[in-house]
Design a protein around this motif. Sequence first.
Motif, PDB file in Angstrom:
ATOM      1  N   SER A 207       0.822  -1.217   0.000  1.00 51.84           N
ATOM      2  CA  SER A 207       0.000   0.000   0.000  1.00 51.84           C
ATOM      3  C   SER A 207       0.851   1.261   0.000  1.00 51.84           C
ATOM      4  CB  SER A 207      -0.936   0.003   1.212  1.00 51.84           C
ATOM      5  OG  SER A 207      -0.204   0.134   2.420  1.00 51.84           O
ATOM      6  N   ARG A 208       2.064   1.139   0.482  1.00 50.19           N
ATOM      7  CA  ARG A 208       2.956   2.299   0.531  1.00 50.19           C
ATOM      8  C   ARG A 208       3.762   2.459  -0.754  1.00 50.19           C
ATOM      9  NH1 ARG A 208       6.312   1.312   5.821  1.00 50.19           N
ATOM     10  NH2 ARG A 208       7.453   3.099   4.976  1.00 50.19           N
TER      11      ARG A 208
ATOM     12  N   LYS B  38       4.343  22.085  -0.871  1.00 54.62           N
ATOM     13  CA  LYS B  38       3.175  21.461  -0.255  1.00 54.62           C
ATOM     14  C   LYS B  38       2.640  20.406  -1.215  1.00 54.62           C
ATOM     15  CE  LYS B  38       2.008  25.781   2.109  1.00 54.62           C
ATOM     16  NZ  LYS B  38       0.992  26.835   2.318  1.00 54.62           N
ATOM     17  N   ASP B  39       2.942  19.157  -0.908  1.00 53.84           N
ATOM     18  CA  ASP B  39       2.563  18.058  -1.793  1.00 53.84           C
ATOM     19  C   ASP B  39       2.142  16.883  -0.915  1.00 53.84           C
ATOM     20  OD1 ASP B  39       2.600  15.777  -3.534  1.00 53.84           O
ATOM     21  OD2 ASP B  39       3.849  16.902  -4.929  1.00 53.84           O
ATOM     22  N   ALA B  40       1.004  16.285  -1.226  1.00 54.67           N
ATOM     23  CA  ALA B  40       0.470  15.196  -0.404  1.00 54.67           C
ATOM     24  C   ALA B  40       1.389  13.987  -0.364  1.00 54.67           C
ATOM     25  CB  ALA B  40      -0.911  14.784  -0.936  1.00 54.67           C
ATOM     26  N   ARG B  41       2.304  13.853  -1.340  1.00 57.73           N
ATOM     27  CA  ARG B  41       3.192  12.701  -1.352  1.00 57.73           C
ATOM     28  C   ARG B  41       4.110  12.697  -0.125  1.00 57.73           C
ATOM     29  NH1 ARG B  41       5.010  13.045  -6.694  1.00 57.73           N
ATOM     30  NH2 ARG B  41       6.023  11.016  -6.398  1.00 57.73           N
ATOM     31  N   THR B  42       4.319  13.870   0.500  1.00 55.77           N
ATOM     32  CA  THR B  42       5.216  13.938   1.657  1.00 55.77           C
ATOM     33  C   THR B  42       4.686  13.140   2.843  1.00 55.77           C
ATOM     34  OG1 THR B  42       4.167  15.977   2.419  1.00 55.77           O
ATOM     35  CG2 THR B  42       6.074  16.213   0.978  1.00 55.77           C
ATOM     36  N   THR B  43       3.370  12.916   2.898  1.00 56.91           N
ATOM     37  CA  THR B  43       2.817  12.159   4.035  1.00 56.91           C
ATOM     38  C   THR B  43       3.317  10.725   4.034  1.00 56.91           C
ATOM     39  OG1 THR B  43       0.827  11.640   2.761  1.00 56.91           O
ATOM     40  CG2 THR B  43       0.770  13.605   4.154  1.00 56.91           C
ATOM     41  N   LYS B  44       3.563  10.177   2.854  1.00 55.88           N
ATOM     42  CA  LYS B  44       4.132   8.828   2.791  1.00 55.88           C
ATOM     43  C   LYS B  44       5.612   8.829   3.160  1.00 55.88           C
ATOM     44  CE  LYS B  44       0.965   6.453  -0.325  1.00 55.88           C
ATOM     45  NZ  LYS B  44       0.858   5.573  -1.520  1.00 55.88           N
ATOM     46  N   TRP B  45       6.315   9.913   2.838  1.00 57.10           N
ATOM     47  CA  TRP B  45       7.719   9.998   3.254  1.00 57.10           C
ATOM     48  C   TRP B  45       7.828   9.904   4.774  1.00 57.10           C
ATOM     49  CZ3 TRP B  45       9.357  15.005   0.123  1.00 57.10           C
ATOM     50  CH2 TRP B  45       9.236  14.741  -1.241  1.00 57.10           C
ATOM     51  N   ALA B  46       6.867  10.498   5.463  1.00 61.06           N
ATOM     52  CA  ALA B  46       6.921  10.563   6.924  1.00 61.06           C
ATOM     53  C   ALA B  46       6.763   9.193   7.575  1.00 61.06           C
ATOM     54  CB  ALA B  46       5.851  11.514   7.436  1.00 61.06           C
ATOM     55  N   LEU B  47       6.312   8.190   6.819  1.00 62.11           N
ATOM     56  CA  LEU B  47       6.153   6.845   7.380  1.00 62.11           C
ATOM     57  C   LEU B  47       7.493   6.121   7.511  1.00 62.11           C
ATOM     58  CD1 LEU B  47       2.984   5.698   5.389  1.00 62.11           C
ATOM     59  CD2 LEU B  47       3.082   6.609   7.728  1.00 62.11           C
ATOM     60  N   ASP B  48       8.529   6.618   6.832  1.00 67.34           N
ATOM     61  CA  ASP B  48       9.855   5.999   6.887  1.00 67.34           C
ATOM     62  C   ASP B  48      10.741   6.744   7.880  1.00 67.34           C
ATOM     63  OD1 ASP B  48       9.128   4.244   4.834  1.00 67.34           O
ATOM     64  OD2 ASP B  48       9.657   5.729   3.302  1.00 67.34           O
TER      65      ASP B  48
ATOM     66  N   ASN C 251      -0.960  20.831   6.060  1.00 69.54           N
ATOM     67  CA  ASN C 251      -0.527  21.506   4.834  1.00 69.54           C
ATOM     68  C   ASN C 251       0.634  20.804   4.136  1.00 69.54           C
ATOM     69  OD1 ASN C 251       1.594  22.096   6.544  1.00 69.54           O
ATOM     70  ND2 ASN C 251       1.011  24.239   6.815  1.00 69.54           N
ATOM     71  N   PHE C 252       1.018  19.632   4.659  1.00 62.73           N
ATOM     72  CA  PHE C 252       2.056  18.789   4.056  1.00 62.73           C
ATOM     73  C   PHE C 252       3.464  19.413   4.119  1.00 62.73           C
ATOM     74  CE2 PHE C 252      -1.763  18.060   1.232  1.00 62.73           C
ATOM     75  CZ  PHE C 252      -2.261  17.022   2.009  1.00 62.73           C
ATOM     76  N   LEU C 253       3.639  20.446   4.920  1.00 57.04           N
ATOM     77  CA  LEU C 253       4.960  21.070   5.019  1.00 57.04           C
ATOM     78  C   LEU C 253       5.938  20.136   5.734  1.00 57.04           C
ATOM     79  CD1 LEU C 253       4.207  24.818   5.834  1.00 57.04           C
ATOM     80  CD2 LEU C 253       5.246  23.883   3.755  1.00 57.04           C
ATOM     81  N   ILE C 254       7.186  20.177   5.286  1.00 54.61           N
ATOM     82  CA  ILE C 254       8.236  19.301   5.808  1.00 54.61           C
ATOM     83  C   ILE C 254       8.928  19.960   6.994  1.00 54.61           C
ATOM     84  CG2 ILE C 254      10.504  18.343   5.256  1.00 54.61           C
ATOM     85  CD1 ILE C 254       9.502  18.021   2.368  1.00 54.61           C
TER      86      ILE C 254
ATOM     87  N   LEU D 142      10.513   4.762   0.605  1.00 56.42           N
ATOM     88  CA  LEU D 142       9.876   3.560   0.069  1.00 56.42           C
ATOM     89  C   LEU D 142       8.765   3.917  -0.922  1.00 56.42           C
ATOM     90  CD1 LEU D 142       9.582   0.450   0.151  1.00 56.42           C
ATOM     91  CD2 LEU D 142       7.967   0.767   2.048  1.00 56.42           C
ATOM     92  N   SER D 143       8.057   4.967  -0.653  1.00 52.44           N
ATOM     93  CA  SER D 143       6.939   5.348  -1.517  1.00 52.44           C
ATOM     94  C   SER D 143       7.390   5.869  -2.883  1.00 52.44           C
ATOM     95  CB  SER D 143       6.091   6.420  -0.830  1.00 52.44           C
ATOM     96  OG  SER D 143       6.876   7.578  -0.568  1.00 52.44           O
ATOM     97  N   GLU D 144       8.692   6.103  -3.040  1.00 55.52           N
ATOM     98  CA  GLU D 144       9.223   6.572  -4.329  1.00 55.52           C
ATOM     99  C   GLU D 144       9.970   5.469  -5.069  1.00 55.52           C
ATOM    100  OE1 GLU D 144       8.130   9.240  -5.343  1.00 55.52           O
ATOM    101  OE2 GLU D 144       7.504  10.252  -3.496  1.00 55.52           O
ATOM    102  N   LEU D 145       9.793   4.228  -4.635  1.00 56.17           N
ATOM    103  CA  LEU D 145      10.446   3.086  -5.286  1.00 56.17           C
ATOM    104  C   LEU D 145       9.654   2.741  -6.556  1.00 56.17           C
ATOM    105  CD1 LEU D 145      12.790   1.067  -4.907  1.00 56.17           C
ATOM    106  CD2 LEU D 145      11.248  -0.366  -3.591  1.00 56.17           C
ATOM    107  N   ASP D 146       9.903   3.482  -7.631  1.00 56.43           N
ATOM    108  CA  ASP D 146       9.036   3.379  -8.795  1.00 56.43           C
ATOM    109  C   ASP D 146       9.765   3.140 -10.107  1.00 56.43           C
ATOM    110  OD1 ASP D 146      10.322   5.788  -9.064  1.00 56.43           O
ATOM    111  OD2 ASP D 146       8.506   7.003  -9.246  1.00 56.43           O
TER     112      ASP D 146
END
Length: 782
Positions: free
Chosen positions: A250-251, A327-337, A364-367, A389-393
């Motif tokens: 899922s990630r 501000k990008d929603a993809r950062t929320t997955k970065w925070a899981l690592d 606001n997805f700020l880092i 991990l979420s960018e393993l594409d």
Amino acid sequence: MEKLLLGLFLSCAGMIAVQGQTNGTSEILLPHNEIHLSTLESKIQEADAYWKKNKLDQAIQHYRMIIDKENIPAAYQSLVYLRLAEAQFEMNLKDDCRLTLSKIKMLAVIPAHHKLKVEELERKLDGLLINQKTSIPFYKKTVATFYVNSNPDSVNKIEMHGQTFNSIEKALDAARLLQKKTNLPQGTIEIVIEGATYSLDTSIRLNSENTGTPQNPYIIRSASSSKKVLVSGGKTLKYWHKETNPVILSRLPETSRNKVWYADLKENNINSIDSLVFGGFSSKRAEGGNSSFKTFPVPELFYEGSPQRMARWPNTHDTIVSLNEFKDARTTKWALDKDVWLHGYWKYLWADAYEKLKSVSPKNFLIELQPPFNQYGFGKSKWHVVNALSELDSPGEWYVSVEDKKIWYFPNTNFKPENCTLSLTGPAFQVENCDYLTIKDLDFRYIRGDGLVFTNCSNLTLANCSVKDASGTGIKIEGGNSHLVHSCTIESMGRGGIYVQAGDMQTLVSSGSIIENCKISDLSRIDRTYTPAILLEGVGIKVRNCLFSDIPSSAIRLEGNEMLIEMNEFTKCVMESDDQGAIDVYGNPLYRGNVIRWNFFRDIGIPNLHMVSGIRLDDSICGFGIYENLFLRSSHNQFGGIQIHGGKDNFIEGNIFADCHAAISQTAWGDEAWQKTLKLVNRPMYKAMHAFDWQSELWQTRYPDLKNLLIDSDRNYANDNQAINSKSLILRKSYKFQSFNDIILKRRSEITTISDYKKFLLPWHQIPFDKIGIYDAQFRSK
């Protein structure tokens, strides 16, 4: 010290006021009885014309007339005398040549490169050869040989050729016991490694108990120079599984969910990876000296011998945006690592650093970053995320979790797990206080961190070795003297190539260290800036006949005195960084006696992108002799082929520039800024002037120009240079930058190789084209 500097300034200023007058622009003029430079230039050109026509006797006569009848400015006296001496040598007038050379040595001003020319001309008069290839030490006698073969099925060869051990450490123990014997005959103690591969579990450590002596030097080598042993710090990851865990899936990006494999480190007999930490030049985690900073031993994954890229976003370029505006929603997955890093040029395009992700705002997805932060702060930045991990594409990307002790990998088709290697061990050799040691005929690969590290080792030789696929610097030598790095190849590095700190800057004792015939390329995979192919610190180090290519920042970083950089080839250097040179020097006005000659700079930097030069003397660099070099397409943006920023007393002579928009560029400071900058306590110039006793008799005698250090800023000299198809000879030329006998030429014929320059050679500036670049040693070919 502040009062001493002020007193010296007032004293020198008083002498100048007595000797000459100043005009409205405060330019220090020549005394009225000295010949005007334009007149001297005309007279030199008249004498040179006779030499070009091979009428040497008439040329000699005219040079003598200039010397006898004209009051030549001090900065040009040795130039005219050398013309005469070289013409006399060509005419075989040896006694006259010796007399002329003796007069040069009595002059008040002799630039460093002219001193070298005098010394070499004297050697030629004595029938001695100059600029010969450095010999690798050869020892005829061997007192003992210990063999190493890690293959348990190898034949015991005790009766055949000596003792065989299954590890280098055991062979070193045996050698140490041998050394304790009295009356050991003269000869080398050899440790010979057999087989195809020697795998490292830990670093090989040597200390003073394994030091060689002049009578019994140590040699560690492969059994054959043509079939070198691979010393590997990597472990093969044989066991991989397709990822099926729904939480992990899922990630992952949707496009890669059925293509990702994972390897459990324990299943592959690897206990763990202790940490994943990154640094970078401007990182406070990695703070070091002015140009050196800490290596973090980053583990790397290799597939079929090629380094694989950590999962990142964007994949192939950087995003350019301030962090506080991203501000990008993809950062929320970065925070899981827990091991996500951001690499970027956060403030300046010459200073990169890694910042660790701490958290992401769910609103606001700020880092938010984890301190310490880089030392320059943040602006509109050029950056990307690493190990998410979420960018393993993309095929070839991987991700590691230190906590889970697992690696995830997106392989290409036809995946063969047995071809995966993880770098785990480094450095390969960690050596302290060992003298008379030779390591040769070995290939080092898959090293985690720095490849080979030597501390306080003298009479050290590294020959016919290669260091490849290490995440740090290839070879580090700190302390000692008389080092020789010969015919080595360093490529595919996470950081730089070779670091040598040798010689004593306080006492000006030369190191006698040499780097020769080495090929260094494809560097700075991890730390992108200030990780040069060669970093020099100290006194009297030579770099000769090397090839530097495919480097994002500088090839040579020079910090010290009396260095000689000659007969090297530089191509495709400074391909990413801004405000850099292929040879880069920074921030110390006491660096003196350095000579850069007979080098070929080609395709340095990317056109119209950054400020890039072949040689950059940045922030107060003084007293360099840069002569008889070749520059091809090595000038971009606001820089010439040679850029001088705030320095003085530099001589640029007899160089040939082709297709550089400017041959030379200057960023002048002016006297007020010069004196002010030297007194700023937070600047490296001030620190250097308080670290070294430059007002001592030793320093003042060795470098007479130091007497005028605090005055007459921006005074530099360009003599006998040729600029082909250049728009400008000296870009932003100040009134103090003197140009003498320089010329801009327009040619339609294309210049692509070294030999294309031959038609522009002048009789008094003979460049040894055939000696530039790497050469064939007994065990290597181009």
